[in-house]
Motif scaffolding. Structure first.
Motif, PDB file in Angstrom:
ATOM      1  N   ASN A 343       0.816  -1.211   0.000  1.00  0.00           N
ATOM      2  CA  ASN A 343       0.000   0.000   0.000  1.00  0.00           C
ATOM      3  C   ASN A 343       0.853   1.267   0.000  1.00  0.00           C
ATOM      4  N   TYR A 344       2.139   1.123   0.325  1.00  0.00           N
ATOM      5  CA  TYR A 344       3.002   2.306   0.299  1.00  0.00           C
ATOM      6  C   TYR A 344       4.470   1.882   0.286  1.00  0.00           C
ATOM      7  N   PHE A 345       5.353   2.862   0.022  1.00  0.00           N
ATOM      8  CA  PHE A 345       6.800   2.694   0.115  1.00  0.00           C
ATOM      9  C   PHE A 345       7.414   4.058   0.358  1.00  0.00           C
ATOM     10  N   HIS A 346       8.736   4.125   0.385  1.00  0.00           N
ATOM     11  CA  HIS A 346       9.413   5.325   0.874  1.00  0.00           C
ATOM     12  C   HIS A 346      10.547   5.728  -0.058  1.00  0.00           C
ATOM     13  N   ILE A 347      10.707   7.032  -0.264  1.00  0.00           N
ATOM     14  CA  ILE A 347      11.806   7.563  -1.066  1.00  0.00           C
ATOM     15  C   ILE A 347      12.574   8.587  -0.238  1.00  0.00           C
ATOM     16  N   TYR A 348      13.849   8.298   0.002  1.00  0.00           N
ATOM     17  CA  TYR A 348      14.712   9.214   0.749  1.00  0.00           C
ATOM     18  C   TYR A 348      15.032  10.458  -0.084  1.00  0.00           C
ATOM     19  N   ALA A 349      15.545  11.497   0.605  1.00  0.00           N
ATOM     20  CA  ALA A 349      15.881  12.754  -0.075  1.00  0.00           C
ATOM     21  C   ALA A 349      17.016  12.588  -1.079  1.00  0.00           C
ATOM     22  N   ASP A 352      17.166   7.427  -2.820  1.00  0.00           N
ATOM     23  CA  ASP A 352      17.123   5.993  -2.506  1.00  0.00           C
ATOM     24  C   ASP A 352      15.687   5.557  -2.190  1.00  0.00           C
ATOM     25  N   ILE A 353      15.374   4.331  -2.585  1.00  0.00           N
ATOM     26  CA  ILE A 353      14.020   3.787  -2.418  1.00  0.00           C
ATOM     27  C   ILE A 353      14.068   2.697  -1.357  1.00  0.00           C
ATOM     28  N   SER A 354      13.090   2.728  -0.456  1.00  0.00           N
ATOM     29  CA  SER A 354      13.037   1.797   0.660  1.00  0.00           C
ATOM     30  C   SER A 354      11.633   1.217   0.795  1.00  0.00           C
ATOM     31  N   PRO A 355      11.505  -0.023   1.281  1.00  0.00           N
ATOM     32  CA  PRO A 355      10.168  -0.603   1.437  1.00  0.00           C
ATOM     33  C   PRO A 355       9.295   0.121   2.457  1.00  0.00           C
ATOM     34  N   VAL A 357       9.278   3.530   5.592  1.00  0.00           N
ATOM     35  CA  VAL A 357       9.967   4.686   6.154  1.00  0.00           C
ATOM     36  C   VAL A 357      10.750   4.315   7.405  1.00  0.00           C
ATOM     37  N   PHE A 358      10.371   3.210   8.066  1.00  0.00           N
ATOM     38  CA  PHE A 358      11.069   2.797   9.279  1.00  0.00           C
ATOM     39  C   PHE A 358      12.024   1.630   9.055  1.00  0.00           C
ATOM     40  N   SER A 359      12.152   1.158   7.821  1.00  0.00           N
ATOM     41  CA  SER A 359      13.146   0.120   7.526  1.00  0.00           C
ATOM     42  C   SER A 359      14.404   0.809   7.021  1.00  0.00           C
ATOM     43  N   PRO A 360      15.466   0.836   7.809  1.00  0.00           N
ATOM     44  CA  PRO A 360      16.653   1.637   7.467  1.00  0.00           C
ATOM     45  C   PRO A 360      17.514   0.979   6.394  1.00  0.00           C
ATOM     46  N   MET A 361      16.917   0.785   5.244  1.00  0.00           N
ATOM     47  CA  MET A 361      17.613   0.130   4.137  1.00  0.00           C
ATOM     48  C   MET A 361      17.184   0.782   2.832  1.00  0.00           C
ATOM     49  N   ALA A 362      17.952   0.561   1.790  1.00  0.00           N
ATOM     50  CA  ALA A 362      17.605   1.035   0.450  1.00  0.00           C
ATOM     51  C   ALA A 362      17.964  -0.045  -0.546  1.00  0.00           C
ATOM     52  N   CYS A 363      17.290  -0.032  -1.696  1.00  0.00           N
ATOM     53  CA  CYS A 363      17.547  -1.082  -2.696  1.00  0.00           C
ATOM     54  C   CYS A 363      17.415  -0.565  -4.125  1.00  0.00           C
ATOM     55  N   GLY A 364      17.403   0.741  -4.306  1.00  0.00           N
ATOM     56  CA  GLY A 364      17.334   1.340  -5.635  1.00  0.00           C
ATOM     57  C   GLY A 364      17.346   2.846  -5.497  1.00  0.00           C
ATOM     58  N   ASN A 365      17.394   3.550  -6.625  1.00  0.00           N
ATOM     59  CA  ASN A 365      17.434   5.009  -6.588  1.00  0.00           C
ATOM     60  C   ASN A 365      16.566   5.574  -7.705  1.00  0.00           C
ATOM     61  N   ILE A 366      15.667   6.471  -7.341  1.00  0.00           N
ATOM     62  CA  ILE A 366      14.721   7.027  -8.310  1.00  0.00           C
ATOM     63  C   ILE A 366      15.428   7.876  -9.357  1.00  0.00           C
ATOM     64  N   PHE A 367      16.535   8.530  -8.994  1.00  0.00           N
ATOM     65  CA  PHE A 367      17.247   9.346  -9.975  1.00  0.00           C
ATOM     66  C   PHE A 367      17.848   8.472 -11.077  1.00  0.00           C
ATOM     67  N   ASP A 368      18.336   7.287 -10.697  1.00  0.00           N
ATOM     68  CA  ASP A 368      18.856   6.356 -11.704  1.00  0.00           C
ATOM     69  C   ASP A 368      17.744   5.909 -12.650  1.00  0.00           C
ATOM     70  N   ILE A 369      16.575   5.662 -12.099  1.00  0.00           N
ATOM     71  CA  ILE A 369      15.445   5.218 -12.930  1.00  0.00           C
ATOM     72  C   ILE A 369      15.047   6.323 -13.897  1.00  0.00           C
ATOM     73  N   ILE A 370      14.919   7.560 -13.394  1.00  0.00           N
ATOM     74  CA  ILE A 370      14.520   8.682 -14.252  1.00  0.00           C
ATOM     75  C   ILE A 370      15.553   8.930 -15.352  1.00  0.00           C
ATOM     76  N   ALA A 371      16.846   8.769 -14.997  1.00  0.00           N
ATOM     77  CA  ALA A 371      17.920   9.021 -15.968  1.00  0.00           C
ATOM     78  C   ALA A 371      18.104   7.877 -16.954  1.00  0.00           C
ATOM     79  N   GLY A 372      17.412   6.767 -16.753  1.00  0.00           N
ATOM     80  CA  GLY A 372      17.561   5.618 -17.633  1.00  0.00           C
ATOM     81  C   GLY A 372      18.779   4.776 -17.331  1.00  0.00           C
ATOM     82  N   ASN A 373      19.360   4.975 -16.150  1.00  0.00           N
ATOM     83  CA  ASN A 373      20.547   4.209 -15.763  1.00  0.00           C
ATOM     84  C   ASN A 373      20.185   3.035 -14.854  1.00  0.00           C
TER      85      ASN A 373
END
Length: 481
Positions: A343-349, A352-355, A357-373
């Motif tokens: 129902n939701y997920f979290h994007i750090y400033a 970085d993308i996280s499952p 807001v309280f899980s202190p982990m990341a597994c991707g980056n929205i800027f990379d996705i937008i840039a096609g990288n």
């Protein structure tokens, strides 16, 4: 057949549009308020009846709906402009509910909200801050914020949640919040804030757009708030609430519940004060052992967590004129854990993308996705296919007890199994020992204690009031569909 379906969609959209326009008109006419409440409630109930296949969850949601009347009545009486914005938002919610359940029925998940950090900077330096915010940090550029919101809307998201850091730093600097709200005026924006940067000018801008709802942090009494956040913060919050009330903005509170303030927060005086000072909604969050120098002794114990649940449940039963959400104890109202894209997920400033807001982990980056990288085409593709998100949802599916839905504090072994998946890294707010040290051992003990307590808890009010007729009618309707 396709043409018939399209015609039906147009008819449905037109009906919702008529409902919204009628409801907006009725908000300004007090003698029609009861009729408006019944109209909106019936439309929401019909939508949930159409799409929700779990009779227990449907019953719980129906129970909650009955206790929203006093909140809506107060909202229409005190903040009519905000009430009109809520009505428009509910129209969007109904449309998005159809999209999520019909148009996107073949998708693995269709989140209803996303938590985005416009900045991880903050003007305060609160001890134990879960996000480990400081005066220095990074922003998501406004243009990127627009792209992110557009992609989340394409996924079916209705509510945009802004956190931080302190989001109103961005409003003071470039009016980022109100610009977003104006651009996406059919969405709702809930903003978690310390409240210190909301002056009259900010309140007036929020009133102008109408669809931004600040949730101002409070730690209990003035003493508790100032002790954690700094001398004079409670007074600054009170002043901000006054500006927001005078300009007609719907305002609420966000309370971090600890072992030190649990007595104050579960006292009736707390909720009465929040209502007197103008809050129309409130969210309760259990302090988590992440972020800046986490203290395990500040986490509530099982007995205290149970007291929080029963207190909030009682306040709802008493029809307090305020909407209340308990992030950890409302699993029965959300179908369990809502994170991981369910129902939701979290994007750090920093993108970085996280499952969660309280899980202190990341597994991707929205800027990379937008840039096609990235191997992912867009944000929806990432949430659907990313192995960490997929593992997170797999673990969610193994949890049947909705009184213990969380992978972080109720089932920490499950979270560690997610961490066995390749492709994740610690976020800046993951403290030492969270996965395999002192904090991990503490969470194991905490989870065991809560399981014993949760197993002995009396049924929730919605369970006590559960209607067998409603369940049987719901089952019969889906059996014949």
């Amino acid at each position: 057949m396709v043409q018939l379906a399209r015609r039906f969609d147009r008819t449905r959209a037109h009906a919702i549009g008529v409902l919204v326009k009628s409801a907006e008109w009725a908000v300004g006419r007090p003698f029609l308020h009861r009729f408006l409440l019944k109209l909106v409630q019936n439309r929401l109930r019909a939508s949930y009846n159409s799409f929700e296949k779990d009779p227990h969850l449907l019953t719980d949601l129906s129970w909650l709906g009955q206790h929203l009347d006093t909140f809506m009545e107060r909202l229409m009486a005190e903040r009519p402009a905000a009430a009109r914005a809520i009505v428009r938002f509910l129209g969007t919610w109904l449309e998005d509910m159809h999209r999520r359940n019909v148009d996107f029925a073949d998708r693995p998940v269709t989140p209803v909200t996303v938590v985005i950090e416009p900045t991880d900077r903050c003007n305060l330096n609160c001890p134990g801050c879960y996000s480990k915010s400081t005066e220095d940090g990074v922003n998501i550029p406004y243009e990127r914020l627009v792209e992110i919101v557009e992609q989340t809307i394409d996924m079916g998201v209705t509510m945009i949640t802004l956190s931080g850091g302190e989001p109103f730093l961005r409003e003071r600097e470039e009016q980022a919040i109100t610009r977003l709200a104006r651009r996406f005026n059919d969405r709702g924006f809930i903003v978690f804030t310390n409240g210190t940067l909301i002056g009259r000018k900010e309140a007036e801008r929020l009133a102008e757009v109408g669809n931004v709802f600040p949730a101002i942090s409070v730690e209990g009494t003035e003493h508790h708030t100032d002790a954690r956040r700094g001398h004079g913060i409670y007074a600054a919050n009170k002043k901000a609430r006054k500006f927001l009330a005078e300009t007609g903005v719907m305002t609420g509170f966000s309370a971090t519940v600890t072992s030190k303030n649990i007595d104050a927060i579960t006292d009736d005086e707390f909720i009465e004060l929040r209502i007197r000072e103008g809050d129309l909604f409130g969210w309760f969050f259990l302090l988590q052992p992440i972020g800046r120098s986490p203290r395990l002794d500040l986490m509530v114990n099982a007995e205290q967590r149970a007291r929080l649940r029963t207190t909030i449940d009682r306040w709802r039963e008493e029809h307090r004129p305020i909407f209340l959400g308990d992030f950890w104890n409302d699993g029965h109202l959300s179908g369990g854990c809502i994170a991981g894209g369910t129902n939701y997920f979290h994007i750090y400033a920093n993108g970085d993308i996280s499952p969660c807001v309280f899980s202190p982990m990341a597994c991707g980056n929205i800027f990379d996705i937008i840039a096609g990288n990235s191997e992912y085409e867009n944000l929806a593709d990432f949430v659907h296919r990313n192995p960490v998100f997929t593992a997170f949802r797999d673990e969610q599916g193994k949890i049947a007890d909705r009184t213990r839905p969380c992978l972080l504090v109720d089932n920490p072994q499950a979270f560690r199994r997610v961490c066995g998946t390749d492709g994740w890294w610690p976020a800046k707010n993951m403290p030492d020992g969270y996965i395999d040290g002192e904090i991990a051992h503490f969470l194991d003990r905490y989870a065991a204690e809560w399981q014993q307590k949760a197993d002995r808890l009396p049924p929730l009010a919605c369970r006590r009031e559960q209607s067998e007729t409603l369940k049987q009618d719901h089952q019969a309707r889906h059996a014949s569909a």
